[in-house]
Scaffold this motif. Structure first.
Motif, PDB file in Angstrom:
ATOM      1  N   SER A  25       2.769   1.593  -3.404  1.00  0.00           N
ATOM      2  CA  SER A  25       1.872   1.808  -4.544  1.00  0.00           C
ATOM      3  C   SER A  25       1.451   3.260  -4.672  1.00  0.00           C
ATOM      4  O   SER A  25       0.985   3.690  -5.732  1.00  0.00           O
ATOM      5  CB  SER A  25       0.631   0.913  -4.419  1.00  0.00           C
ATOM      6  OG  SER A  25       0.978  -0.452  -4.485  1.00  0.00           O
ATOM      7  N   GLU A  54       0.823  -1.211   0.000  1.00  0.00           N
ATOM      8  CA  GLU A  54       0.000   0.000   0.000  1.00  0.00           C
ATOM      9  C   GLU A  54       0.855   1.259   0.000  1.00  0.00           C
ATOM     10  O   GLU A  54       0.596   2.212  -0.735  1.00  0.00           O
ATOM     11  CB  GLU A  54      -0.925  -0.002   1.224  1.00  0.00           C
ATOM     12  CG  GLU A  54      -1.852   1.200   1.283  1.00  0.00           C
ATOM     13  CD  GLU A  54      -2.782   1.160   2.498  1.00  0.00           C
ATOM     14  OE1 GLU A  54      -3.543   2.127   2.678  1.00  0.00           O
ATOM     15  OE2 GLU A  54      -2.721   0.175   3.254  1.00  0.00           O
ATOM     16  N   GLN A 102       5.629  -7.839  -7.841  1.00  0.00           N
ATOM     17  CA  GLN A 102       4.380  -7.763  -8.596  1.00  0.00           C
ATOM     18  C   GLN A 102       3.203  -7.360  -7.709  1.00  0.00           C
ATOM     19  O   GLN A 102       2.133  -6.995  -8.214  1.00  0.00           O
ATOM     20  CB  GLN A 102       4.072  -9.092  -9.295  1.00  0.00           C
ATOM     21  CG  GLN A 102       3.561 -10.209  -8.405  1.00  0.00           C
ATOM     22  CD  GLN A 102       4.671 -11.000  -7.750  1.00  0.00           C
ATOM     23  OE1 GLN A 102       5.842 -10.641  -7.877  1.00  0.00           O
ATOM     24  NE2 GLN A 102       4.328 -12.070  -7.069  1.00  0.00           N
ATOM     25  N   SER A 103       3.392  -7.413  -6.377  1.00  0.00           N
ATOM     26  CA  SER A 103       2.325  -7.025  -5.449  1.00  0.00           C
ATOM     27  C   SER A 103       2.094  -5.519  -5.431  1.00  0.00           C
ATOM     28  O   SER A 103       1.066  -5.054  -4.936  1.00  0.00           O
ATOM     29  CB  SER A 103       2.668  -7.503  -4.027  1.00  0.00           C
ATOM     30  OG  SER A 103       2.893  -8.893  -3.982  1.00  0.00           O
ATOM     31  N   GLU A 145       1.184  -2.107  -7.027  1.00  0.00           N
ATOM     32  CA  GLU A 145       0.516  -1.505  -8.177  1.00  0.00           C
ATOM     33  C   GLU A 145       1.428  -0.439  -8.774  1.00  0.00           C
ATOM     34  O   GLU A 145       2.103   0.295  -8.048  1.00  0.00           O
ATOM     35  CB  GLU A 145      -0.812  -0.879  -7.729  1.00  0.00           C
ATOM     36  CG  GLU A 145      -1.693  -0.428  -8.871  1.00  0.00           C
ATOM     37  CD  GLU A 145      -3.031   0.116  -8.385  1.00  0.00           C
ATOM     38  OE1 GLU A 145      -3.782   0.647  -9.226  1.00  0.00           O
ATOM     39  OE2 GLU A 145      -3.314   0.007  -7.175  1.00  0.00           O
ATOM     40  N   ASN A 146       1.480  -0.374 -10.085  1.00  0.00           N
ATOM     41  CA  ASN A 146       2.332   0.595 -10.778  1.00  0.00           C
ATOM     42  C   ASN A 146       3.813   0.386 -10.465  1.00  0.00           C
ATOM     43  O   ASN A 146       4.576   1.349 -10.352  1.00  0.00           O
ATOM     44  CB  ASN A 146       1.927   2.033 -10.409  1.00  0.00           C
ATOM     45  CG  ASN A 146       0.499   2.362 -10.776  1.00  0.00           C
ATOM     46  OD1 ASN A 146       0.045   2.039 -11.872  1.00  0.00           O
ATOM     47  ND2 ASN A 146      -0.221   2.978  -9.855  1.00  0.00           N
ATOM     48  N   PHE A 198       4.079  -9.304 -13.305  1.00  0.00           N
ATOM     49  CA  PHE A 198       4.143  -7.847 -13.377  1.00  0.00           C
ATOM     50  C   PHE A 198       4.707  -7.370 -14.716  1.00  0.00           C
ATOM     51  O   PHE A 198       4.803  -6.191 -14.962  1.00  0.00           O
ATOM     52  CB  PHE A 198       4.880  -7.237 -12.196  1.00  0.00           C
ATOM     53  CG  PHE A 198       6.336  -7.588 -12.021  1.00  0.00           C
ATOM     54  CD1 PHE A 198       7.056  -7.011 -10.980  1.00  0.00           C
ATOM     55  CD2 PHE A 198       6.988  -8.478 -12.832  1.00  0.00           C
ATOM     56  CE1 PHE A 198       8.393  -7.326 -10.783  1.00  0.00           C
ATOM     57  CE2 PHE A 198       8.310  -8.801 -12.636  1.00  0.00           C
ATOM     58  CZ  PHE A 198       9.022  -8.214 -11.599  1.00  0.00           C
ATOM     59  N   LYS A 209       3.944  -3.864 -17.082  1.00  0.00           N
ATOM     60  CA  LYS A 209       4.177  -3.021 -15.916  1.00  0.00           C
ATOM     61  C   LYS A 209       5.659  -2.736 -15.718  1.00  0.00           C
ATOM     62  O   LYS A 209       6.029  -1.819 -15.011  1.00  0.00           O
ATOM     63  CB  LYS A 209       3.609  -3.694 -14.664  1.00  0.00           C
ATOM     64  CG  LYS A 209       2.102  -3.854 -14.667  1.00  0.00           C
ATOM     65  CD  LYS A 209       1.636  -4.565 -13.405  1.00  0.00           C
ATOM     66  CE  LYS A 209       0.124  -4.744 -13.397  1.00  0.00           C
ATOM     67  NZ  LYS A 209      -0.336  -5.479 -12.193  1.00  0.00           N
ATOM     68  N   TYR A 243      -4.028 -12.643 -13.896  1.00  0.00           N
ATOM     69  CA  TYR A 243      -3.817 -11.720 -15.001  1.00  0.00           C
ATOM     70  C   TYR A 243      -4.924 -11.808 -16.030  1.00  0.00           C
ATOM     71  O   TYR A 243      -5.478 -10.809 -16.470  1.00  0.00           O
ATOM     72  CB  TYR A 243      -2.471 -11.999 -15.675  1.00  0.00           C
ATOM     73  CG  TYR A 243      -2.311 -11.308 -17.003  1.00  0.00           C
ATOM     74  CD1 TYR A 243      -2.063  -9.937 -17.065  1.00  0.00           C
ATOM     75  CD2 TYR A 243      -2.433 -12.015 -18.197  1.00  0.00           C
ATOM     76  CE1 TYR A 243      -1.941  -9.297 -18.285  1.00  0.00           C
ATOM     77  CE2 TYR A 243      -2.309 -11.383 -19.417  1.00  0.00           C
ATOM     78  CZ  TYR A 243      -2.063 -10.024 -19.458  1.00  0.00           C
ATOM     79  OH  TYR A 243      -1.943  -9.390 -20.664  1.00  0.00           O
TER      80      TYR A 243
END
Length: 376
Positions: free
Chosen positions: A60, A57, A83-84, A86-87, A113, A118, A192
């Motif tokens: 990200s 969190e 890969q956990s 985001e962005n 990811f 990504k 995915y």
């Protein structure tokens, strides 16, 4: 038991360079263990588990103040299970491009990811990629010897060489492989592509498992599984990107009767393959020993080339009239040919059409008693 991974030294050579190191590999293949081994003797380094919700969190949010607080005074930071985040690609790019943040970054995870670009697009020209596979013969020899290898080669053809499995008793191996070959191994692909029925994926994998060392027809696979040809092709591509399978294309250059666009598919780990078809029988009770041996040898040669940073193109070769070789390797215009026969009593002659059409530098027949000749 901790095995020395061949790519460790290759990664260490890049530690004083700015490029971000990306470590790809299937689940349970040993990525976290490798990162710990790399960092244990490096001062001011930190390993961050990105699958912890609070970490994911915070990172990200792409807030550089939060990043600095988490990284602290560390000089080298490894983001495990990246890969956990985001962005993740944007985050790594922001850190890389910020001249005030002099962190050396390593990001590890499955290729999930990268499936949605990504990583690749944001980090073009900013990263060096490494792949980690199930244990290779050379890596096993960091703790074993050739006597052990010869005594256990049959077990490797049945149970594979995942680092958390290879040293277990047989009953425990089967339990661990069964868990790994469940949806757990394919979780990234399932997440995915939002595959609602994982049974379709398992049917496709089982069909591939029954056709190792054979030329695969995508149309036939589509009919067996009950999905369209484009969908089969997409799933095959995703299974390769998530390090479950790999493929060889046919080599063709001179002869009109060479197969041009055919492919063979193999599994990176034979334990996973055998779990999919529920067959852990000893070789003496199997009909697929030759296929297992070919799969094992092709995978080991490809792992060897990658781990030793050898730039070699690998193919199989076959003509419409039945002439074939298992593995044709091209490097700098030179061709080396391998044939794989489990029994040392079987002799192989190079097909006349291949000898007449190409300058073949070397021909080797690899059986279970001269396996060491595969790694030169």
């Amino acid at each position: 038991m901790i095995y020395t991974r061949d790519i460790k030294e290759n990664m260490l050579q890049w530690m004083n360079r700015k490029e971000i190191l990306i470590l790809y590999g299937a689940r349970q293949v040993g990525k976290t263990t490798l990162l710990k081994e790399i960092l244990k003797d490096i001062p001011e380094s930190k390993l961050i588990a990105c699958d912890r919700p609070a970490v994911a969190e915070m990172l990200s949010g792409l807030n550089m103040s939060s990043v600095k607080m988490m990284f602290g005074n560390s000089r080298i930071v490894a983001l495990d299970e990246a890969q956990s985040i985001e962005n993740i690609g944007r985050l790594l790019k922001l850190i890389y491009d910020d001249d005030e943040m002099n962190y050396k970054l390593i990001a590890s995870g499955s290729s999930s990811f990268d499936l949605a670009n990504k990583i690749s697009e944001p980090l073009t020209g900013r990263n060096i990629r490494f792949n980690l596979y199930p244990l290779s013969v050379n890596e096993l020899l960091s703790q074993k010897d050739w006597i052990w290898m010869m005594e256990n080669i049959e077990q490797m053809l049945i149970f594979g060489s995942y680092p958390g499995i290879i040293d277990l008793p047989e009953a425990e191996r089967i339990l661990k492989i069964e868990h790994l070959a469940s949806d757990y191994l394919f979780k990234d692909l399932l997440d995915y592509d939002r595959i609602r029925n994982s049974g379709v994926l398992r049917k496709l994998l089982k069909a591939l498992a029954l056709q190792i060392s054979q030329i695969v027809s995508v149309n036939e696979l589509a009919g067996l599984v009950g999905i369209s040809v484009p969908t089969v092709e997409k799933y095959l591509d995703l299974l390769e990107k998530t390090f479950v399978i790999f493929s060889l294309s046919s080599y063709s250059s001179n002869l009109r009767n060479e197969l041009k666009k055919s492919r063979k598919y193999y599994f990176w780990d034979l334990g996973i393959r055998n779990a999919l078809i529920q067959n852990y029988n000893p070789l003496i009770n199997r009909q697929d020993t030759g296929s297992l041996w070919e799969n094992f040898c092709v995978a080991e040669r490809l792992k060897f080339n990658h781990n030793q940073q050898k730039i070699r193109s690998c193919y199989f070769w076959r003509t419409y009239d039945g002439a074939e070789v298992d593995l044709l390797e091209e490097e700098g215009g030179k061709i080396k040919v391998f044939e794989f026969k489990w029994s040392p009593r079987k002799t192989v002659r190079l097909p006349l059409s291949l000898r007449e059409s190409y300058q073949v530098e070397e021909v080797k027949t690899i059986h279970h008693r001269n396996l060491h000749e595969l790694f030169v």
